[in-house]
Design a protein around this motif. Structure first.
Motif, PDB file in Angstrom:
ATOM      1  N   ILE A  54       0.819  -1.213   0.000  1.00 38.75           N
ATOM      2  CA  ILE A  54       0.000   0.000   0.000  1.00 38.75           C
ATOM      3  C   ILE A  54       0.858   1.272   0.000  1.00 38.75           C
ATOM      4  CG2 ILE A  54      -1.781   1.283   1.253  1.00 38.75           C
ATOM      5  CD1 ILE A  54      -2.637  -1.570   2.394  1.00 38.75           C
ATOM      6  N   VAL A  55       1.927   1.312   0.774  1.00 41.07           N
ATOM      7  CA  VAL A  55       2.920   2.380   0.882  1.00 41.07           C
ATOM      8  C   VAL A  55       2.377   3.651   1.550  1.00 41.07           C
ATOM      9  CG1 VAL A  55       4.582   3.864  -0.324  1.00 41.07           C
ATOM     10  CG2 VAL A  55       4.218   1.499  -1.098  1.00 41.07           C
ATOM     11  N   TYR A  56       1.368   4.277   0.958  1.00 39.02           N
ATOM     12  CA  TYR A  56       0.862   5.553   1.475  1.00 39.02           C
ATOM     13  C   TYR A  56      -0.118   5.332   2.620  1.00 39.02           C
ATOM     14  CZ  TYR A  56       2.875   7.884  -2.553  1.00 39.02           C
ATOM     15  OH  TYR A  56       3.743   8.380  -3.483  1.00 39.02           O
ATOM     16  N   ALA A  57       0.035   6.122   3.672  1.00 42.17           N
ATOM     17  CA  ALA A  57      -0.862   6.047   4.824  1.00 42.17           C
ATOM     18  C   ALA A  57      -1.575   7.378   5.001  1.00 42.17           C
ATOM     19  CB  ALA A  57      -0.076   5.729   6.096  1.00 42.17           C
ATOM     20  N   THR A  58      -2.798   7.303   5.451  1.00 41.70           N
ATOM     21  CA  THR A  58      -3.513   8.502   5.845  1.00 41.70           C
ATOM     22  C   THR A  58      -3.226   8.733   7.314  1.00 41.70           C
ATOM     23  OG1 THR A  58      -5.249   8.085   4.233  1.00 41.70           O
ATOM     24  CG2 THR A  58      -5.775   9.596   6.033  1.00 41.70           C
ATOM     25  N   MET A  59      -2.598   9.850   7.627  1.00 44.25           N
ATOM     26  CA  MET A  59      -2.293  10.220   9.015  1.00 44.25           C
ATOM     27  C   MET A  59      -3.391  11.151   9.501  1.00 44.25           C
ATOM     28  SD  MET A  59       0.824  12.552  10.416  1.00 44.25           S
ATOM     29  CE  MET A  59       1.081  12.863  12.151  1.00 44.25           C
TER      30      MET A  59
ATOM     31  N   TYR B 204      -3.841   2.403   6.407  1.00 42.03           N
ATOM     32  CA  TYR B 204      -3.457   1.899   5.092  1.00 42.03           C
ATOM     33  C   TYR B 204      -4.635   1.081   4.569  1.00 42.03           C
ATOM     34  CZ  TYR B 204       1.446   2.689   6.538  1.00 42.03           C
ATOM     35  OH  TYR B 204       2.625   3.231   6.959  1.00 42.03           O
ATOM     36  N   TRP B 205      -4.941   1.223   3.269  1.00 42.31           N
ATOM     37  CA  TRP B 205      -6.053   0.486   2.688  1.00 42.31           C
ATOM     38  C   TRP B 205      -5.787   0.233   1.215  1.00 42.31           C
ATOM     39  CZ3 TRP B 205      -9.372   1.791  -1.332  1.00 42.31           C
ATOM     40  CH2 TRP B 205     -10.473   0.935  -1.499  1.00 42.31           C
ATOM     41  N   THR B 206      -6.171  -0.933   0.751  1.00 46.13           N
ATOM     42  CA  THR B 206      -6.088  -1.270  -0.658  1.00 46.13           C
ATOM     43  C   THR B 206      -7.452  -1.725  -1.145  1.00 46.13           C
ATOM     44  OG1 THR B 206      -4.983  -2.649  -2.319  1.00 46.13           O
ATOM     45  CG2 THR B 206      -5.325  -3.636  -0.190  1.00 46.13           C
ATOM     46  N   ALA B 207      -7.685  -1.613  -2.438  1.00 45.89           N
ATOM     47  CA  ALA B 207      -8.977  -2.008  -3.016  1.00 45.89           C
ATOM     48  C   ALA B 207      -9.279  -3.485  -2.796  1.00 45.89           C
ATOM     49  CB  ALA B 207      -9.005  -1.678  -4.509  1.00 45.89           C
ATOM     50  N   ARG B 208      -8.277  -4.290  -2.488  1.00 43.44           N
ATOM     51  CA  ARG B 208      -8.512  -5.701  -2.141  1.00 43.44           C
ATOM     52  C   ARG B 208      -9.051  -5.844  -0.722  1.00 43.44           C
ATOM     53  NH1 ARG B 208      -3.870  -5.442  -4.744  1.00 43.44           N
ATOM     54  NH2 ARG B 208      -2.557  -5.765  -2.939  1.00 43.44           N
ATOM     55  N   GLN B 209      -9.241  -4.702  -0.053  1.00 37.03           N
ATOM     56  CA  GLN B 209      -9.767  -4.621   1.306  1.00 37.03           C
ATOM     57  C   GLN B 209      -8.755  -5.022   2.372  1.00 37.03           C
ATOM     58  OE1 GLN B 209     -12.465  -2.925   1.597  1.00 37.03           O
ATOM     59  NE2 GLN B 209     -12.919  -3.036  -0.572  1.00 37.03           N
ATOM     60  N   ASN B 210      -7.498  -5.221   1.998  1.00 37.01           N
ATOM     61  CA  ASN B 210      -6.466  -5.403   3.011  1.00 37.01           C
ATOM     62  C   ASN B 210      -6.220  -4.047   3.652  1.00 37.01           C
ATOM     63  OD1 ASN B 210      -6.124  -8.093   2.266  1.00 37.01           O
ATOM     64  ND2 ASN B 210      -4.525  -7.604   0.797  1.00 37.01           N
TER      65      ASN B 210
ATOM     66  N   VAL C  55      -4.564  -5.436  11.746  1.00 35.25           N
ATOM     67  CA  VAL C  55      -4.451  -5.825  10.347  1.00 35.25           C
ATOM     68  C   VAL C  55      -5.734  -6.544   9.955  1.00 35.25           C
ATOM     69  CG1 VAL C  55      -1.928  -5.929  10.252  1.00 35.25           C
ATOM     70  CG2 VAL C  55      -3.226  -7.958  10.890  1.00 35.25           C
ATOM     71  N   ILE C  56      -6.211  -6.243   8.747  1.00 41.75           N
ATOM     72  CA  ILE C  56      -7.451  -6.838   8.256  1.00 41.75           C
ATOM     73  C   ILE C  56      -7.170  -7.460   6.898  1.00 41.75           C
ATOM     74  CG2 ILE C  56      -9.847  -6.416   7.583  1.00 41.75           C
ATOM     75  CD1 ILE C  56      -9.681  -3.879   9.412  1.00 41.75           C
ATOM     76  N   ARG C  57      -7.453  -8.742   6.793  1.00 47.57           N
ATOM     77  CA  ARG C  57      -7.288  -9.462   5.536  1.00 47.57           C
ATOM     78  C   ARG C  57      -8.564  -9.319   4.727  1.00 47.57           C
ATOM     79  NH1 ARG C  57      -5.824 -14.800   7.186  1.00 47.57           N
ATOM     80  NH2 ARG C  57      -8.037 -15.104   7.503  1.00 47.57           N
TER      81      ARG C  57
END
Length: 161
Positions: free
Chosen positions: A22-27, A78-84, A144-146
């Protein structure tokens, strides 16, 4: 449903994989009236004595400095469209000593354990650049969420439970 884990090692691989992907985080910080403010940044994380420690190379903007002076609690999402997803609740503290700045500079350059760093030389002249500021991020909760089944695992240091 969330599962609590006692040792960070139980989620460390997933943590590293997701952050590296994901790399980028929302702070998120809050102002003195309790209103949230979000910005997108790239912190780096290392494991020290079995626990995550975060570092953020950043500019010390008036808004960010005021928020953290009033309330040092931050969240990095951190979030990705895969919902991780990874959510890291921390206490942030400005660190100004040159030795720490050199350490953080090196962590970013080697891309951190997760592969999420970058060359800070794109923004600052070097670790001694007075415009470079560093935040130490001490996590008090990591989740962490899978995405495949929305399985969630939560770690907190022993002194927080």
């Amino acid at each position: 449903m969330a599962t609590e884990v006692k040792r960070f090692a139980a989620i460390q691989d997933q943590f590293n994989t997701y952050i590296g992907d994901i790399v980028y985080a929302t702070m998120t910080t809050v102002d003195r009236m309790g209103r949230p403010r979000a910005r997108v940044l790239i912190p780096v994380w290392e494991i020290v004595d079995g626990q995550p420690v975060g570092w953020l190379a950043t500019y010390k903007t008036p808004v960010k400095a005021a928020h953290l002076a009033n309330n040092p609690h931050t969240t990095f999402s951190y979030w990705t469209a895969r919902q991780n997803a990874v959510a890291i609740d921390t206490v942030a503290k400005w660190v100004d000593d040159l030795e720490t700045k050199r350490h953080v500079w090196h962590l970013y350059r080697q891309t951190s354990p997760q592969g999420a760093g970058y060359d800070l030389g794109q923004f600052w002249q070097g670790p001694a650049d007075p415009k470079l500021h560093v935040l130490h991020l001490a996590p008090w909760r990591v989740q962490v969420i899978r995405g495949t089944d929305l399985h969630s695992q939560i770690w907190q240091p022993n002194n927080v439970r």
